[in-house]
Write a protein that holds these residues in place. Structure first.
Motif, short mmCIF file in Angstrom:
data_model
loop_
_atom_site.label_atom_id
_atom_site.label_comp_id
_atom_site.label_asym_id
_atom_site.label_seq_id
_atom_site.Cartn_x
_atom_site.Cartn_y
_atom_site.Cartn_z
N VAL A 76 0.84 -1.20 0.00
CA VAL A 76 0.00 0.00 0.00
C VAL A 76 0.88 1.25 0.00
N LEU A 77 1.92 1.25 0.82
CA LEU A 77 2.84 2.38 0.85
C LEU A 77 3.51 2.59 -0.51
N MET A 78 3.93 1.50 -1.14
CA MET A 78 4.56 1.62 -2.46
C MET A 78 3.56 2.13 -3.49
N ALA A 79 2.29 1.74 -3.39
CA ALA A 79 1.27 2.23 -4.32
C ALA A 79 1.07 3.73 -4.13
N VAL A 80 1.02 4.18 -2.89
CA VAL A 80 0.83 5.61 -2.62
C VAL A 80 2.02 6.41 -3.12
N LEU A 81 3.22 5.93 -2.85
CA LEU A 81 4.41 6.65 -3.30
C LEU A 81 4.51 6.68 -4.83
N THR A 82 4.15 5.58 -5.45
CA THR A 82 4.20 5.53 -6.92
C THR A 82 3.15 6.44 -7.53
N ALA A 83 1.95 6.44 -6.97
CA ALA A 83 0.88 7.28 -7.51
C ALA A 83 1.17 8.76 -7.30
N SER A 84 1.86 9.09 -6.20
CA SER A 84 2.14 10.51 -5.94
C SER A 84 3.32 11.03 -6.75
N GLY A 85 4.08 10.11 -7.36
CA GLY A 85 5.20 10.52 -8.20
C GLY A 85 6.50 10.71 -7.46
N THR A 86 6.52 10.45 -6.14
CA THR A 86 7.75 10.64 -5.38
C THR A 86 8.70 9.46 -5.51
N ALA A 87 8.22 8.35 -6.03
CA ALA A 87 9.07 7.16 -6.16
C ALA A 87 9.32 6.86 -7.63
N ASP A 88 9.65 7.90 -8.39
CA ASP A 88 9.89 7.71 -9.82
C ASP A 88 11.29 7.16 -10.01
N SER B 106 -1.35 -5.74 -2.76
CA SER B 106 -1.77 -5.57 -1.37
C SER B 106 -3.07 -6.30 -1.10
N VAL B 107 -3.98 -6.33 -2.08
CA VAL B 107 -5.24 -7.07 -1.92
C VAL B 107 -4.97 -8.57 -1.83
N PHE B 108 -4.07 -9.08 -2.67
CA PHE B 108 -3.78 -10.51 -2.65
C PHE B 108 -3.04 -10.94 -1.39
N HIS B 109 -2.37 -10.01 -0.71
CA HIS B 109 -1.67 -10.33 0.53
C HIS B 109 -2.48 -9.95 1.78
N LEU B 110 -3.76 -9.68 1.60
CA LEU B 110 -4.63 -9.28 2.69
C LEU B 110 -5.13 -10.42 3.59
N ASN C 86 -1.10 5.08 -12.12
CA ASN C 86 -0.41 4.49 -13.25
C ASN C 86 -0.35 2.97 -13.09
N ASP C 87 0.25 2.31 -14.03
CA ASP C 87 0.29 0.85 -14.03
C ASP C 87 0.95 0.28 -12.78
N MET C 88 2.04 0.89 -12.34
CA MET C 88 2.74 0.37 -11.16
C MET C 88 1.90 0.54 -9.90
N ALA C 89 1.22 1.66 -9.76
CA ALA C 89 0.37 1.88 -8.58
C ALA C 89 -0.76 0.86 -8.54
N ILE C 90 -1.35 0.58 -9.69
CA ILE C 90 -2.42 -0.42 -9.76
C ILE C 90 -1.87 -1.80 -9.41
#
Length: 87
Positions: A32-44, A66-70, A56-60
């Motif tokens: 989830v953290l990686m999705a947020v960082l990727t979507a915000s553009g800070t982890a480019d 994260s859903v599959f590891h829930l 973007n594709d990576m955030a999705i």
């Protein structure tokens, strides 16, 4: 072998099982953290051109991971919920 040797676990095995159980809880928040960082553009990391959509594709992909590891979290919530229902 006797039954006690078959059912008894060594302390080393218990430790390894506890570590594996803890790691199963770490996956969902990390993704989830990686999705947020990727979507915000800070982890480019690739240096590619940002798309117009924040998802973007990576955030999705990270959100899906994260859903599959829930399930470990759902099992934990079910155990805690059932213990509160007992009177």
């Amino acid at each position: 072998m006797t039954a006690s040797k078959v059912t008894a676990r060594s302390p080393k095995l218990n430790l390894l099982l506890r570590i594996a159980d803890g790691l199963s809880y770490a996956a969902t928040p990390a993704f989830v953290l990686m999705a947020v960082l990727t979507a915000s553009g800070t982890a480019d990391m690739c240096g590619s051109v940002q798309s117009m959509s924040p998802l973007n594709d990576m955030a999705i992909m990270y959100l899906l991971m994260s859903v599959f590891h829930l399930p470990p979290w759902l099992r934990l919530a079910a155990r805690r919920g059932s213990s509160h229902l007992r009177v």
